[in-house]
Design a protein around this motif. Sequence first.
Motif, PDB file in Angstrom:
ATOM      1  N   LEU A 115       0.834  -1.197   0.000  1.00  0.00           N
ATOM      2  CA  LEU A 115       0.000   0.000   0.000  1.00  0.00           C
ATOM      3  C   LEU A 115       0.871   1.251   0.000  1.00  0.00           C
ATOM      4  O   LEU A 115       2.083   1.178   0.207  1.00  0.00           O
ATOM      5  CB  LEU A 115      -0.917   0.001   1.222  1.00  0.00           C
ATOM      6  N   ARG A 116       0.241   2.395  -0.208  1.00  0.00           N
ATOM      7  CA  ARG A 116       0.934   3.678  -0.174  1.00  0.00           C
ATOM      8  C   ARG A 116       0.299   4.573   0.882  1.00  0.00           C
ATOM      9  O   ARG A 116      -0.923   4.672   0.975  1.00  0.00           O
ATOM     10  CB  ARG A 116       0.875   4.365  -1.542  1.00  0.00           C
ATOM     11  N   VAL A 117       1.142   5.224   1.672  1.00  0.00           N
ATOM     12  CA  VAL A 117       0.666   6.181   2.654  1.00  0.00           C
ATOM     13  C   VAL A 117       0.198   7.441   1.925  1.00  0.00           C
ATOM     14  O   VAL A 117       0.916   7.978   1.063  1.00  0.00           O
ATOM     15  CB  VAL A 117       1.766   6.539   3.667  1.00  0.00           C
ATOM     16  N   THR A 118      -0.993   7.914   2.265  1.00  0.00           N
ATOM     17  CA  THR A 118      -1.532   9.121   1.634  1.00  0.00           C
ATOM     18  C   THR A 118      -1.598  10.305   2.591  1.00  0.00           C
ATOM     19  O   THR A 118      -1.533  11.454   2.162  1.00  0.00           O
ATOM     20  CB  THR A 118      -2.942   8.857   1.087  1.00  0.00           C
ATOM     21  N   ARG A 119      -1.767  10.044   3.918  1.00  0.00           N
ATOM     22  CA  ARG A 119      -1.883  11.116   4.892  1.00  0.00           C
ATOM     23  C   ARG A 119      -1.153  10.708   6.172  1.00  0.00           C
ATOM     24  O   ARG A 119      -0.966   9.517   6.432  1.00  0.00           O
ATOM     25  CB  ARG A 119      -3.346  11.429   5.229  1.00  0.00           C
ATOM     26  N   LEU A 120      -0.749  11.694   6.949  1.00  0.00           N
ATOM     27  CA  LEU A 120      -0.096  11.391   8.216  1.00  0.00           C
ATOM     28  C   LEU A 120      -0.339  12.494   9.236  1.00  0.00           C
ATOM     29  O   LEU A 120      -0.642  13.637   8.882  1.00  0.00           O
ATOM     30  CB  LEU A 120       1.399  11.144   8.021  1.00  0.00           C
ATOM     31  N   LEU A 121      -0.187  12.105  10.494  1.00  0.00           N
ATOM     32  CA  LEU A 121      -0.237  13.030  11.627  1.00  0.00           C
ATOM     33  C   LEU A 121       0.992  12.737  12.465  1.00  0.00           C
ATOM     34  O   LEU A 121       1.162  11.622  12.950  1.00  0.00           O
ATOM     35  CB  LEU A 121      -1.519  12.827  12.442  1.00  0.00           C
ATOM     36  N   ALA A 122       1.864  13.733  12.628  1.00  0.00           N
ATOM     37  CA  ALA A 122       3.187  13.483  13.210  1.00  0.00           C
ATOM     38  C   ALA A 122       3.425  14.262  14.488  1.00  0.00           C
ATOM     39  O   ALA A 122       3.043  15.436  14.612  1.00  0.00           O
ATOM     40  CB  ALA A 122       4.270  13.848  12.192  1.00  0.00           C
ATOM     41  N   ASP A 123       4.101  13.595  15.432  1.00  0.00           N
ATOM     42  CA  ASP A 123       4.572  14.221  16.661  1.00  0.00           C
ATOM     43  C   ASP A 123       6.033  13.828  16.833  1.00  0.00           C
ATOM     44  O   ASP A 123       6.351  12.714  17.257  1.00  0.00           O
ATOM     45  CB  ASP A 123       3.735  13.749  17.858  1.00  0.00           C
ATOM     46  N   LEU A 124       6.936  14.741  16.487  1.00  0.00           N
ATOM     47  CA  LEU A 124       8.375  14.502  16.553  1.00  0.00           C
ATOM     48  C   LEU A 124       8.965  15.379  17.651  1.00  0.00           C
ATOM     49  O   LEU A 124       8.595  16.553  17.775  1.00  0.00           O
ATOM     50  CB  LEU A 124       9.051  14.831  15.221  1.00  0.00           C
ATOM     51  N   ALA A 125       9.880  14.815  18.424  1.00  0.00           N
ATOM     52  CA  ALA A 125      10.457  15.565  19.540  1.00  0.00           C
ATOM     53  C   ALA A 125      11.968  15.398  19.594  1.00  0.00           C
ATOM     54  O   ALA A 125      12.505  14.332  19.250  1.00  0.00           O
ATOM     55  CB  ALA A 125       9.848  15.093  20.858  1.00  0.00           C
ATOM     56  N   SER A 171       6.485   9.764  16.756  1.00  0.00           N
ATOM     57  CA  SER A 171       5.221   9.035  16.728  1.00  0.00           C
ATOM     58  C   SER A 171       4.409   9.580  15.557  1.00  0.00           C
ATOM     59  O   SER A 171       4.146  10.786  15.489  1.00  0.00           O
ATOM     60  CB  SER A 171       4.436   9.228  18.027  1.00  0.00           C
ATOM     61  N   VAL A 172       4.011   8.687  14.647  1.00  0.00           N
ATOM     62  CA  VAL A 172       3.312   9.124  13.436  1.00  0.00           C
ATOM     63  C   VAL A 172       2.125   8.203  13.182  1.00  0.00           C
ATOM     64  O   VAL A 172       2.279   6.970  13.160  1.00  0.00           O
ATOM     65  CB  VAL A 172       4.253   9.103  12.205  1.00  0.00           C
ATOM     66  N   LEU A 173       0.949   8.783  13.001  1.00  0.00           N
ATOM     67  CA  LEU A 173      -0.219   8.035  12.544  1.00  0.00           C
ATOM     68  C   LEU A 173      -0.278   8.095  11.027  1.00  0.00           C
ATOM     69  O   LEU A 173       0.024   9.142  10.430  1.00  0.00           O
ATOM     70  CB  LEU A 173      -1.504   8.622  13.139  1.00  0.00           C
ATOM     71  N   LEU A 174      -0.656   6.981  10.422  1.00  0.00           N
ATOM     72  CA  LEU A 174      -0.658   6.858   8.970  1.00  0.00           C
ATOM     73  C   LEU A 174      -2.040   6.491   8.449  1.00  0.00           C
ATOM     74  O   LEU A 174      -2.803   5.786   9.131  1.00  0.00           O
ATOM     75  CB  LEU A 174       0.322   5.764   8.520  1.00  0.00           C
ATOM     76  N   ARG A 175      -2.351   6.934   7.245  1.00  0.00           N
ATOM     77  CA  ARG A 175      -3.500   6.432   6.512  1.00  0.00           C
ATOM     78  C   ARG A 175      -3.031   5.991   5.137  1.00  0.00           C
ATOM     79  O   ARG A 175      -2.294   6.712   4.456  1.00  0.00           O
ATOM     80  CB  ARG A 175      -4.598   7.493   6.399  1.00  0.00           C
ATOM     81  N   PHE A 176      -3.464   4.796   4.749  1.00  0.00           N
ATOM     82  CA  PHE A 176      -3.042   4.198   3.486  1.00  0.00           C
ATOM     83  C   PHE A 176      -4.099   4.406   2.407  1.00  0.00           C
ATOM     84  O   PHE A 176      -5.244   4.757   2.686  1.00  0.00           O
ATOM     85  CB  PHE A 176      -2.766   2.707   3.680  1.00  0.00           C
ATOM     86  N   ALA A 192       4.977  19.015   9.439  1.00  0.00           N
ATOM     87  CA  ALA A 192       3.676  18.901  10.089  1.00  0.00           C
ATOM     88  C   ALA A 192       3.811  18.921  11.602  1.00  0.00           C
ATOM     89  O   ALA A 192       2.998  19.531  12.309  1.00  0.00           O
ATOM     90  CB  ALA A 192       2.980  17.622   9.635  1.00  0.00           C
ATOM     91  N   SER A 193       4.835  18.264  12.129  1.00  0.00           N
ATOM     92  CA  SER A 193       5.031  18.233  13.573  1.00  0.00           C
ATOM     93  C   SER A 193       5.397  19.615  14.109  1.00  0.00           C
ATOM     94  O   SER A 193       4.853  20.068  15.116  1.00  0.00           O
ATOM     95  CB  SER A 193       6.117  17.227  13.940  1.00  0.00           C
ATOM     96  N   ARG A 194       6.290  20.302  13.432  1.00  0.00           N
ATOM     97  CA  ARG A 194       6.710  21.628  13.894  1.00  0.00           C
ATOM     98  C   ARG A 194       5.544  22.616  13.879  1.00  0.00           C
ATOM     99  O   ARG A 194       5.432  23.476  14.748  1.00  0.00           O
ATOM    100  CB  ARG A 194       7.844  22.146  13.001  1.00  0.00           C
ATOM    101  N   ASN A 195       4.679  22.488  12.874  1.00  0.00           N
ATOM    102  CA  ASN A 195       3.571  23.425  12.725  1.00  0.00           C
ATOM    103  C   ASN A 195       2.315  22.975  13.461  1.00  0.00           C
ATOM    104  O   ASN A 195       1.294  23.678  13.416  1.00  0.00           O
ATOM    105  CB  ASN A 195       3.243  23.627  11.250  1.00  0.00           C
TER     106      ASN A 195
END
Length: 370
Positions: free
Chosen positions: A209-219, A232-237, A358-361
């Motif tokens: 599959l291919r990832v199309t969207r993500l929600l990221a929390d990088l520290a 920590s990253v949530l993915l949608r395929f 995305a994480s920084r913003n």
Amino acid sequence: MRLRMGMIGGGPGAFIGPIHRIAAELDREIELVAGVFSSDPDRSRAAAADYHIDPDRAYPDLDTMFAGEAARADGIDFVSIVSPNHHHLPAARAALTAGVAVMSDKPMTASLAEARALADLVATAGRPYALTYTYSGYPLVREARARIAAGAIGTVRKAVVEYSQGWLAGPAEGKQAEWRVDPARSGAGGCIGDIGVHAFQLAEFVTGLRVTRLLADLAAVVPGRALDDDCSVLLRFDNGARGVLLASQIEVGELNGLRIRVYGETGGLTWRQETPNDLTLHHIDGRTEIVRAGDASLGPDARARTRTPGGHPEGYLEAFANLYRDFAALLRGEVAPLLPDATEGLRGMAFIETAVTASRNEAGWVDLKL
């Protein structure tokens, strides 16, 4: 006749350079014969001595190497780029412009803009280009991919991929650590670019599959660190499946804890890099099946990438060597459909940059765009 390899990077004190050399030469299809092993000519010559190659083929810079090798009847057939990320684009550009094929360590470049430029060059250069996403070379990773593609667990619903290390939980000391936490050499991503991109590629490779969207929390957990070390990253395929990607280099006690779990309508599977010769399959009727390297039930690709009988463990070096075997096939005009290419490299850089931005913003869910 063996293919002749040049190396860019991999000088004294390097970790990954000797790994590439061992892996490339494992099947006796490739031989390391030349290189620019360091920007310091003396260190480049010292590396050549360590690698037991002709000192006259330890070059001080890229232009000298490509000119010198082009003048030889036994000149290099390709280069392996094993230098820090910021050097990947100029090294690959120099090689492809000289008409020399490229096998590069990941990630593709230090930024998405550079990756786009390199992908365009690969498309026009007409020479093979590949990336050493090592874990896609493991036989049971390829078996997992094949079984999912054949419907063994039904439609994929969820994928969880974790890459846990602890070696950067304290100060980044030594050659291997220092460049990884330096934005000038690593790029915008720290942990996400070093090991998170491996997890990302593995998730896409195994599921198909291919990832199309993500929600990221990088520290950046360690005080004073400029780049992320815990992710920590949530993915949608693209089929609607959900995913979770965890990558960390500050988890004390963890070594190289890469693991992937994929769950479908009728089953699930698990593979761990630290026990790479076992693939666990769970069936919806309650059965659990352990598939081992060397099993008679393995598909053709996994069997072809296994060198020893069952019970004789194979691991990291052999997985690396499988990628070099595939690349050798490509150079000889054969097909190597599972070899990570410029498209996967570009997707990896898009993942890194999208996650960091995305994480920084604190942007919430964002699209993954190439």
